[in-house]
Design an enzyme around this catalytic site. Structure first.
Site, mmCIF file in Angstrom:
data_model
loop_
_atom_site.group_PDB
_atom_site.id
_atom_site.type_symbol
_atom_site.label_atom_id
_atom_site.label_comp_id
_atom_site.label_asym_id
_atom_site.label_seq_id
_atom_site.Cartn_x
_atom_site.Cartn_y
_atom_site.Cartn_z
ATOM 1 N N ARG A 69 -8.672 0.505 0.175
ATOM 2 C CA ARG A 69 -8.185 1.546 0.464
ATOM 3 C C ARG A 69 -8.204 2.459 -0.383
ATOM 4 N NH1 ARG A 69 -1.182 1.662 -0.138
ATOM 5 N NH2 ARG A 69 -0.791 2.665 1.183
ATOM 6 N N ARG A 81 8.688 10.583 -6.145
ATOM 7 C CA ARG A 81 8.402 11.636 -5.656
ATOM 8 C C ARG A 81 9.301 12.585 -5.387
ATOM 9 N NH1 ARG A 81 3.156 9.460 -2.438
ATOM 10 N NH2 ARG A 81 3.337 7.528 -3.272
ATOM 11 N N ASN A 125 -6.602 -3.390 -2.868
ATOM 12 C CA ASN A 125 -5.605 -2.138 -2.691
ATOM 13 C C ASN A 125 -5.620 -1.656 -4.326
ATOM 14 O OD1 ASN A 125 -4.200 -0.046 -2.904
ATOM 15 N ND2 ASN A 125 -2.063 -0.887 -1.564
ATOM 16 N N GLY A 180 8.282 2.357 1.531
ATOM 17 C CA GLY A 180 8.193 1.533 0.177
ATOM 18 C C GLY A 180 8.072 2.223 -0.903
ATOM 19 N N HIS A 203 7.002 4.004 7.589
ATOM 20 C CA HIS A 203 6.669 3.398 6.794
ATOM 21 C C HIS A 203 7.873 3.848 5.323
ATOM 22 C CE1 HIS A 203 3.598 1.293 4.097
ATOM 23 N NE2 HIS A 203 3.835 2.003 3.310
ATOM 24 N N ASN A 224 13.357 -4.704 4.471
ATOM 25 C CA ASN A 224 13.699 -6.098 3.789
ATOM 26 C C ASN A 224 15.488 -5.093 3.961
ATOM 27 O OD1 ASN A 224 12.128 -8.299 2.841
ATOM 28 N ND2 ASN A 224 10.937 -6.284 1.938
#
Ligand code: ADP
Length: 382
Positions: A87, A235, A8, A204, A202, A325
């Site tokens: 990826r 972003r 990645n 992250g 998702h 987390n």
């Protein structure tokens, strides 16, 4: 059995994992990352639960890969690398399934760089470096947009004349490799969700949410480029396009607006502190608190939108560095949403347990593994 390498490649790091196939199963034997590509790069190498860090000095993608190869030699024990899986963030309308990377494919992927300027160019730099570092290996690309290609038309288009859709102005959606991993994990471990209406968040550095029904993709918060939907590390997420025209009219250049929305917005821009959720949660600044509140509020609104798109909600899954987390974020996202059947057990949530829901809707915390999805795809090319 020869080894497989998955990569990645980002602008400042290369994450990797290495697999050997034994008795028809793929086993991860090492993983890690080259960090801070540039004058003072370092290599983090993890093997059998032990983590080593070495300074490797000046490194670009090629030198970073060579450092990985050198560190791998004792682990591989003479086995060669037969395949490298990459990826790739954007496959456009042409590529959804994993594909052998040739010069022609790379040129077509390069044309998509303006749609994902933070990710596509370093992804492709990683492929070119791997072609030099591992000239005997096959190179395969796996696309973050691929997972979403089965969306119903209304969730794939904008309200523009059809010509624009045909020209590729569509909602592509991203983070597909993560969604693929999470979907197949849920499919394997929660058979009662076989026909379930599931939202996956998702969260992250990049953030998006999608919904699936019976594990078929239905809709995503990310659209044409990697900017829409949720606010992210740097972003802005959803923004009225009128703001962009207004800023241009006020004298900002297109490049300045682009840099604002991509690199100086989101958690970092709002907080004026950091794009790292840990720092924001630990801070007592009101700007950091506002950034976290906005982040939570957008996730909650998207739960409503995706539940409507999917005709109901049977499970909400959190993944990505924040999703896996940050119990505080999960707690706040699920608070007072009993009309969606959402409620979490506070203790299970704080311990990051896998199943934390106590309402009618399952709430799961699943550690994603995009490299495993790439490795599984790579096997089919050997
Ligand atoms: P990427 O999208 O680059 O793969 P990750 O999935 O690793 O990023 O997520 C990075 C984000 O996860 C950062 O905002 C980081 O602060 C957050 N994160 C990681 N660990 C924790 C934690 N223990 N508590 C809160 N946030 C965390």
């Amino acid at each position: 059995m020869p080894a497989l390498l998955t990569l990645n490649s980002g602008s400042s790091s290369i994450k990797f994992a290495v697999y050997l196939q034994k008795e028809e199963q793929l086993h991860e034997v090492a993983s890690g990352q080259v960090d801070a590509l540039g004058p003072k790069a370092s290599l983090i190498f993890k093997e059998s639960g032990v983590r080593h860090q070495t300074e490797i000095g000046k490194a670009d993608h090629l030198l970073g890969l060579k450092a990985i190869l050198e560190a791998l030699k004792p682990v591989l024990g003479g086995e060669y690398i037969a395949g490298v899986g990459h990826r790739i963030v954007h496959g456009g309308t042409l590529y959804a399934e994993p594909i052998l990377l040739t010069g022609a494919v790379l040129r077509a992927l390069d044309d998509l760089s303006p749609l994902a300027p933070l990710h596509q160019p370093p992804n492709l730099a990683g492929v070119k470096a791997a072609m030099q570092a591992f000239p005997e290996a096959i190179q395969v690309g796996c696309f973050d947009t691929g997972f979403h290609r089965g969306h119903p038309y209304e969730n794939d288009t904008y309200a523009l004349p059809p010509k624009f859709y045909e020209d590729g102005i569509r909602r592509y959606g991203f983070h597909g490799l993560s969604y693929e991993y999470v979907s197949s994990y849920v499919q394997q471990h929660y058979p009662d969700l076989k026909d379930g209406r599931i939202i996956i968040a998702h969260l992250g550095n990049g953030c998006s949410m999608c919904c699936v029904r019976g594990f078929r993709p239905i809709a995503s918060t990310l659209g044409f480029s990697s900017m829409d939907g949720l606010p992210m590390g740097t972003r802005c997420g959803q923004i009225d396009p009128g703001v962009i025209f207004h800023l241009l009219d006020k004298g900002m250049s297109a490049d300045e607006v682009d840099a604002l929305l991509l690199k100086n917005a989101g958690l970092k821009g709002m907080s004026g502190l950091s794009n790292d959720m840990r720092q924001l949660l630990a801070s007592d600044s009101s700007d950091a608190a506002n950034a976290v509140s906005y982040f939570v509020s957008r996730i909650r609104r998207e739960i409503g939108s995706l539940t409507a798109a999917n005709g109901g909600l049977d499970a909400l899954v959190f993944t990505g560095g924040i999703g896996e987390n940050a119990w505080q974020i999960r707690e706040r996202v699920c608070a007072d949403l009993d009309y969606f059947g959402l409620a979490v057990d506070p203790a299970a949530n704080r311990e990051n347990q896998e199943s934390i829901g106590i309402g009618r809707t399952k709430v799961l915390v699943i550690n994603t593994d995009e490299q495993r999805v790439i490795a599984d795809a790579l096997v089919s090319f050997l």
